[in-house]
Design a protein around this motif. Structure first.
Motif, PDB file in Angstrom:
ATOM      1  N   ASN A  61      10.800  -3.466  -1.369  1.00 56.45           N
ATOM      2  CA  ASN A  61      11.520  -2.319  -0.810  1.00 56.45           C
ATOM      3  C   ASN A  61      13.027  -2.513  -0.700  1.00 56.45           C
ATOM      4  O   ASN A  61      13.726  -1.606  -0.238  1.00 56.45           O
ATOM      5  CB  ASN A  61      10.969  -1.965   0.578  1.00 56.45           C
ATOM      6  N   SER A 116      14.672   0.890   0.866  1.00 57.29           N
ATOM      7  CA  SER A 116      13.851   2.055   0.559  1.00 57.29           C
ATOM      8  C   SER A 116      12.691   2.109   1.545  1.00 57.29           C
ATOM      9  O   SER A 116      11.891   1.175   1.626  1.00 57.29           O
ATOM     10  CB  SER A 116      13.319   1.990  -0.874  1.00 57.29           C
ATOM     11  N   SER A 132       9.295   3.633   2.562  1.00 56.94           N
ATOM     12  CA  SER A 132       8.179   4.302   1.909  1.00 56.94           C
ATOM     13  C   SER A 132       7.579   5.376   2.804  1.00 56.94           C
ATOM     14  O   SER A 132       7.187   5.103   3.945  1.00 56.94           O
ATOM     15  CB  SER A 132       7.099   3.286   1.529  1.00 56.94           C
ATOM     16  N   LEU A 133       7.506   6.598   2.270  1.00 60.34           N
ATOM     17  CA  LEU A 133       6.740   7.674   2.911  1.00 60.34           C
ATOM     18  C   LEU A 133       5.381   7.790   2.242  1.00 60.34           C
ATOM     19  O   LEU A 133       4.815   8.876   2.125  1.00 60.34           O
ATOM     20  CB  LEU A 133       7.503   8.998   2.819  1.00 60.34           C
ATOM     21  N   LYS A 134       4.841   6.657   1.798  1.00 58.72           N
ATOM     22  CA  LYS A 134       3.584   6.634   1.047  1.00 58.72           C
ATOM     23  C   LYS A 134       2.620   5.606   1.635  1.00 58.72           C
ATOM     24  O   LYS A 134       1.973   4.849   0.902  1.00 58.72           O
ATOM     25  CB  LYS A 134       3.864   6.272  -0.424  1.00 58.72           C
ATOM     26  N   PRO A 152       1.960  11.956   0.447  1.00 54.74           N
ATOM     27  CA  PRO A 152       3.249  11.509  -0.087  1.00 54.74           C
ATOM     28  C   PRO A 152       4.376  12.466   0.293  1.00 54.74           C
ATOM     29  O   PRO A 152       4.283  13.675   0.096  1.00 54.74           O
ATOM     30  CB  PRO A 152       3.015  11.517  -1.604  1.00 54.74           C
ATOM     31  N   GLN A 194      10.503  11.029  -3.222  1.00 54.25           N
ATOM     32  CA  GLN A 194       9.920  11.412  -1.928  1.00 54.25           C
ATOM     33  C   GLN A 194       9.886  10.249  -0.933  1.00 54.25           C
ATOM     34  O   GLN A 194       8.966  10.123  -0.138  1.00 54.25           O
ATOM     35  CB  GLN A 194       8.515  12.002  -2.115  1.00 54.25           C
ATOM     36  N   ASN A 195      10.915   9.420  -0.980  1.00 58.68           N
ATOM     37  CA  ASN A 195      11.095   8.363   0.007  1.00 58.68           C
ATOM     38  C   ASN A 195      12.462   8.521   0.659  1.00 58.68           C
ATOM     39  O   ASN A 195      13.276   9.345   0.227  1.00 58.68           O
ATOM     40  CB  ASN A 195      10.968   6.980  -0.646  1.00 58.68           C
ATOM     41  N   LEU A 213       5.952   3.083   8.878  1.00 56.66           N
ATOM     42  CA  LEU A 213       6.908   3.262   7.782  1.00 56.66           C
ATOM     43  C   LEU A 213       7.254   1.939   7.094  1.00 56.66           C
ATOM     44  O   LEU A 213       8.215   1.871   6.334  1.00 56.66           O
ATOM     45  CB  LEU A 213       8.200   3.905   8.308  1.00 56.66           C
ATOM     46  N   ILE A 224       7.157   0.187  -2.677  1.00 59.76           N
ATOM     47  CA  ILE A 224       8.096   0.938  -3.495  1.00 59.76           C
ATOM     48  C   ILE A 224       7.956   0.524  -4.966  1.00 59.76           C
ATOM     49  O   ILE A 224       8.010  -0.655  -5.311  1.00 59.76           O
ATOM     50  CB  ILE A 224       9.546   0.713  -3.021  1.00 59.76           C
ATOM     51  N   ASP A 277       2.878   4.216  -4.605  1.00 60.92           N
ATOM     52  CA  ASP A 277       4.130   4.955  -4.386  1.00 60.92           C
ATOM     53  C   ASP A 277       4.124   6.174  -5.310  1.00 60.92           C
ATOM     54  O   ASP A 277       4.898   6.282  -6.250  1.00 60.92           O
ATOM     55  CB  ASP A 277       5.328   4.048  -4.662  1.00 60.92           C
TER      56      ASP A 277
END
Length: 559
Positions: free
Chosen positions: A322, A335, A337-339, A345, A374-375, A398, A403, A408
């Motif tokens: 990340n 970065s 991650s929103l995953k 996502p 989308q991160n 989070l 990433i 991801d």
């Protein structure tokens, strides 16, 4: 970042007041839905499957902590407590009440945000490299020119009713993190000697007719950029088709007329309009550039990072995936991650948005970026502060270390929200991420980009996924086609369709077979999925996807 002027504030206040009156007329029945539709689209308001959806522009993906906090407040006050970050660096609220939308727009205006031109046949939100101003290998920060383009295109009287929507992306790096070759206009900042200029690419786009953009000009000077853009869009506005919306994008105009013809027309239009540009745009750009001065980077002890990296394997895994090199060696690009495995996502709760805002304020020089993947990005974090950032993120879900890995995933809202969708995207993304988390394979697999779209419009960018998944309706049943070998970087490539589609029950096992085949086929762990695919081609992957067909062909050949 850009600071709004008195004109900007007055412009937004007038637009919002105008739309408030239009909403009131819709609610009292003075306007029909058909009459209201073009008015709401000019203000980023869609009518989805179940409710209205407000799409908010985040120009070139840049936010400060106050803006992120306001996005969190809006999600909790007028929506269901979360927002969805999109592949155009926007945020969408999926459940607003129509009567509340004017108040939402006024709240956005308090922090210099808006929803103008996030919909309709106009120039949409200008996007940029999410590592802009921080990347170690950057030629120049693309955000000042992206802001100039935003100001030029907002409410441009000639370009409010183009043949179709129009998208512009800018990168300041040889490594393309903005997918510029899949945009109507893509700009790459380049140097000719000591002079800064732009490579101009036109006619890219995905959707039902995916095309890679073509180079219109290898070098356009900074002074000539805006008149060149005006000439391109003017030519398209006159030449683009309006008889068929599926053939109305500039990619079709370029394809049908040829790049040489387009270049000649643009040159002719440029010669006519160039005298109108008297240097005011360059004065504006100079003022804008001052707003994007680099922060005052600190020099501090990096021991906390080194200790955490040595002693905590979870932190080490996160740091390895990340973090990206920063132009200041004491710093890193983070970065977020929103995953998280099994989550939607691109979704972030109000609480998570507020946490990220706080981290940006405390550790990140008050800057955040939204990526087209989308991160969320913290572009400037000192290495000594990275453990504090990580543990705070981990506590709020989070801290996922994925990433660029298989979980991801880029995914459009699909049939859970979108009125245009023909299949679900979100559950497929969730199931893929969950499955490979169960297998504990994603770090062994390494870099692999899966992109999922719930219809032919390709909002999930499936055409440029290493593995692309397109959901379609086949006689009332969801069917998922797979494409392979796509690439959205500087080596942009449209993926190749592998063969017949799979049902919703079959698609996860099919992806698993693909990935396991790659692990068997690669030369060594350093060879990525995309490199292996480019070396071997479709055949061995197709055999893994359709083992029954491959078995029949093998028996037939043996006979």
């Amino acid at each position: 970042m850009y600071s709004y002027t008195e004109f900007d504030h007055a412009f937004l206040a007038e637009r919002n007041a105008q739309f408030r009156g239009q909403v009131e007329r819709r609610i009292d029945g003075s306007l029909t839905e058909d009459e209201f539709k073009p008015l709401r689209l000019m203000n980023g308001l869609y009518l989805q499957l179940h409710a209205y959806m407000l799409r908010v522009a985040i120009p070139y993906g840049t936010l400060n902590s106050r803006q992120m906090e306001k996005l969190a407040d809006i999600s909790e006050r007028w929506d269901k407590g979360y927002g969805h970050f999109t592949t155009r660096q926007n945020i969408q609220y999926n459940w607003p009440q129509l009567r509340d939308v004017p108040d939402m727009l006024d709240a956005l205006a308090e922090v210099n945000l808006h929803a103008i031109q996030t919909s309709g046949n106009t120039i949409r939100n200008v996007t940029a490299d999410h590592f802009a101003g921080a990347a170690a290998d950057e030629v120049a920060d693309p955000r000042p020119v992206a802001e100039l383009i935003r100001q030029w295109s907002t409410d441009h009287p000639e370009f409010q009713f183009l043949p179709r929507k129009f998208k512009v992306a800018v990168t300041g790096d040889t490594a393309d993190r903005a997918v510029i070759k899949a945009h109507d206009i893509g700009l790459r900042i380049v140097k000719r000697g000591e002079e800064i200029g732009y490579e101009v690419i036109v006619g890219g786009g995905l959707g039902r007719t995916p095309m890679i953009g073509k180079v219109l000009y290898e070098f356009v000077s900074q002074e000539d950029l805006l008149p060149t853009l005006e000439a391109i869009v003017s030519v398209y506005n006159l030449l683009g088709r309006r008889d068929n919306k599926y053939k109305a994008r500039i990619k079709i105009t370029v394809h049908e007329n040829g790049i040489e013809d387009i270049r000649q027309r643009v040159n002719e239009r440029y010669a006519l309009i160039r005298p109108q540009f008297t240097g005011v745009d360059q004065q504006m750009l100079a003022r804008i550039e001052a707003d994007f001065a680099a922060p005052e980077f600190k020099s501090a002890d990096q021991t906390p990072y080194l200790n955490a990296y040595d002693q905590d394997p979870l932190f080490r895994s996160w740091a390895d995936t990340n973090l990206t090199a920063h132009r200041n060696p004491e710093y890193a690009i983070v970065s977020i991650s929103l995953k998280a495995h099994g989550k939607t996502p691109g979704d972030a709760t109000g609480r998570q948005m507020r946490l990220m805002a706080g981290l940006a304020k405390r550790y990140g020089h008050d800057e955040l970026r939204i990526s087209h993947e989308q991160n969320v990005i913290l572009p400037h974090v000192h290495r000594g502060d990275l453990p504090s950032v990580y543990y705070a993120l981990k506590a709020e879900g989070l801290g996922t270390a994925n990433i660029g890995l298989i979980s991801d995933i880029i995914a459009c809202p699909g049939m859970d929200y979108c009125a245009l969708a023909t299949a679900r995207s979100i559950p497929i993304a969730q199931e893929i991420a969950t499955r490979f988390d169960e297998l504990k394979l994603e770090h062994d697999v390494g870099p692999l980009k899966i992109k999922i779209s719930g219809c032919i419009n390709a909002c999930g960018h499936h055409h440029v996924g290493h593995i692309g998944i397109l959901g379609l309706d086949r006689a009332g049943v969801e069917n998922y086609q797979i494409t392979l070998g796509g690439d959205g970087t500087e080596d942009a490539t449209i993926g190749e369709r592998a063969g017949p589609g799979f049902s919703a029950d079959e698609i996860i096992p099919a992806v698993e077979r693909l990935v396991l085949a790659y692990l068997d086929l690669r030369n060594d762990p350093a060879e990525t999925f995309l490199q292996t695919y480019r070396r071997l081609g479709l055949a061995p992957f197709k055999a893994a996807l359709y083992p029954q067909v491959a078995g029949k062909e093998s028996r037939a050949n043996a006979a």
